[in-house]
Design a protein around this motif. Structure first.
Motif, PDB file in Angstrom:
ATOM      1  N   GLN A  19       0.390   4.120   3.800  1.00  0.00           N
ATOM      2  CA  GLN A  19       0.054   3.961   2.402  1.00  0.00           C
ATOM      3  C   GLN A  19      -0.984   2.865   2.228  1.00  0.00           C
ATOM      4  O   GLN A  19      -1.066   1.936   3.032  1.00  0.00           O
ATOM      5  N   VAL A  20      -1.769   2.980   1.146  1.00  0.00           N
ATOM      6  CA  VAL A  20      -2.813   2.010   0.847  1.00  0.00           C
ATOM      7  C   VAL A  20      -2.722   1.621  -0.619  1.00  0.00           C
ATOM      8  O   VAL A  20      -2.680   2.499  -1.488  1.00  0.00           O
ATOM      9  N   ARG A  21      -2.692   0.328  -0.882  1.00  0.00           N
ATOM     10  CA  ARG A  21      -2.758  -0.168  -2.257  1.00  0.00           C
ATOM     11  C   ARG A  21      -4.092  -0.860  -2.428  1.00  0.00           C
ATOM     12  O   ARG A  21      -4.455  -1.726  -1.634  1.00  0.00           O
ATOM     13  N   GLY A  39       0.797   0.925   8.081  1.00  0.00           N
ATOM     14  CA  GLY A  39       0.468   2.019   8.985  1.00  0.00           C
ATOM     15  C   GLY A  39      -0.922   1.846   9.566  1.00  0.00           C
ATOM     16  O   GLY A  39      -1.172   0.935  10.327  1.00  0.00           O
ATOM     17  N   ARG A  40      -1.847   2.679   9.144  1.00  0.00           N
ATOM     18  CA  ARG A  40      -3.198   2.658   9.685  1.00  0.00           C
ATOM     19  C   ARG A  40      -3.936   1.400   9.255  1.00  0.00           C
ATOM     20  O   ARG A  40      -3.760   0.914   8.143  1.00  0.00           O
ATOM     21  N   PRO A  41      -4.838   0.868  10.101  1.00  0.00           N
ATOM     22  CA  PRO A  41      -5.616  -0.310   9.738  1.00  0.00           C
ATOM     23  C   PRO A  41      -6.736   0.021   8.762  1.00  0.00           C
ATOM     24  O   PRO A  41      -7.143   1.176   8.627  1.00  0.00           O
ATOM     25  N   THR A  64     -11.772   3.494  -3.864  1.00  0.00           N
ATOM     26  CA  THR A  64     -11.037   4.607  -3.299  1.00  0.00           C
ATOM     27  C   THR A  64     -11.119   4.601  -1.781  1.00  0.00           C
ATOM     28  O   THR A  64     -12.043   4.026  -1.193  1.00  0.00           O
ATOM     29  N   ALA A  65     -10.150   5.256  -1.162  1.00  0.00           N
ATOM     30  CA  ALA A  65     -10.087   5.326   0.301  1.00  0.00           C
ATOM     31  C   ALA A  65      -9.512   6.664   0.709  1.00  0.00           C
ATOM     32  O   ALA A  65      -8.752   7.289  -0.031  1.00  0.00           O
ATOM     33  N   GLY A  66      -9.875   7.076   1.936  1.00  0.00           N
ATOM     34  CA  GLY A  66      -9.155   8.202   2.501  1.00  0.00           C
ATOM     35  C   GLY A  66      -9.975   9.382   2.946  1.00  0.00           C
ATOM     36  O   GLY A  66      -9.462  10.232   3.671  1.00  0.00           O
ATOM     37  N   SER A  67     -11.236   9.481   2.525  1.00  0.00           N
ATOM     38  CA  SER A  67     -12.032  10.593   3.037  1.00  0.00           C
ATOM     39  C   SER A  67     -12.176  10.461   4.549  1.00  0.00           C
ATOM     40  O   SER A  67     -12.234   9.356   5.077  1.00  0.00           O
ATOM     41  N   TYR A 110     -10.532  12.094  -1.859  1.00  0.00           N
ATOM     42  CA  TYR A 110      -9.994  10.774  -1.537  1.00  0.00           C
ATOM     43  C   TYR A 110      -8.512  10.705  -1.892  1.00  0.00           C
ATOM     44  O   TYR A 110      -8.088  11.225  -2.915  1.00  0.00           O
ATOM     45  N   ALA A 111      -7.759   9.997  -1.050  1.00  0.00           N
ATOM     46  CA  ALA A 111      -6.305   9.993  -1.186  1.00  0.00           C
ATOM     47  C   ALA A 111      -5.772   8.819  -1.999  1.00  0.00           C
ATOM     48  O   ALA A 111      -4.726   8.937  -2.637  1.00  0.00           O
ATOM     49  N   PHE A 112      -6.454   7.699  -1.955  1.00  0.00           N
ATOM     50  CA  PHE A 112      -5.912   6.486  -2.569  1.00  0.00           C
ATOM     51  C   PHE A 112      -6.917   5.912  -3.564  1.00  0.00           C
ATOM     52  O   PHE A 112      -8.121   5.899  -3.297  1.00  0.00           O
ATOM     53  N   TRP A 113      -6.373   5.376  -4.681  1.00  0.00           N
ATOM     54  CA  TRP A 113      -7.214   4.867  -5.754  1.00  0.00           C
ATOM     55  C   TRP A 113      -6.665   3.542  -6.277  1.00  0.00           C
ATOM     56  O   TRP A 113      -5.444   3.350  -6.343  1.00  0.00           O
TER      57      TRP A 113
END
Length: 127
Positions: A1-3, A28-30, A99-102, A114-117
């Motif tokens: 997850q990303v905040r 999780g992922r860096p 945003t992140a995740g592409s 994109y998955a996270f906003w």
């Protein structure tokens, strides 16, 4: 997850500069494993792509409307991304979203890629 948490927005006059920041908290992922980007949304308009930066930061991609005025960057050691905005125009007025995740390059320019906003930060440019 990303905040993701944006900061740095405000009210400025046309021609001024602002620097937006996006701080990421991850599990999780860096941070460096995420392609990052900025979108913006003006009242009554759809959310539009602004800029994106590759995982290591060596590649950037801009919307035509901001090319040459905005610079995207990231500091993977600080889990932070930036958007330096120069020569601001009234038409740049919008809520700016981090945003992140592409997972592809060239980056996806639609929000659905994109998955996270983040929650957004308001930028208002007066004429």
């Amino acid at each position: 997850q990303v905040r993701l948490v944006e900061s740095g927005g405000g009210l400025v006059q046309a021609g001024a500069s602002l620097r937006l920041s996006c701080a990421a908290t991850l599990s999780g992922r860096p941070f460096h494993s995420y392609l990052m980007g900025w979108f913006r949304q003006a009242p009554g308009k759809e959310r539009e792509f602004v800029a994106a930066i590759s995982w290591g930061g060596s590649r950037t991609y801009y919307a035509d409307s901001v090319q040459g005025r905005f610079t995207i960057s990231r500091d993977n050691a600080k889990n932070t991304m930036y958007l330096q905005m120069n020569s601001l125009k009234p038409e740049d007025t919008a809520v700016y979203y981090c945003t992140a995740g592409s997972r592809v390059w060239p980056p996806v320019v639609r929000p659905g890629g994109y998955a996270f906003w983040g929650q957004g930060t308001q930028v208002t440019v007066s004429s």
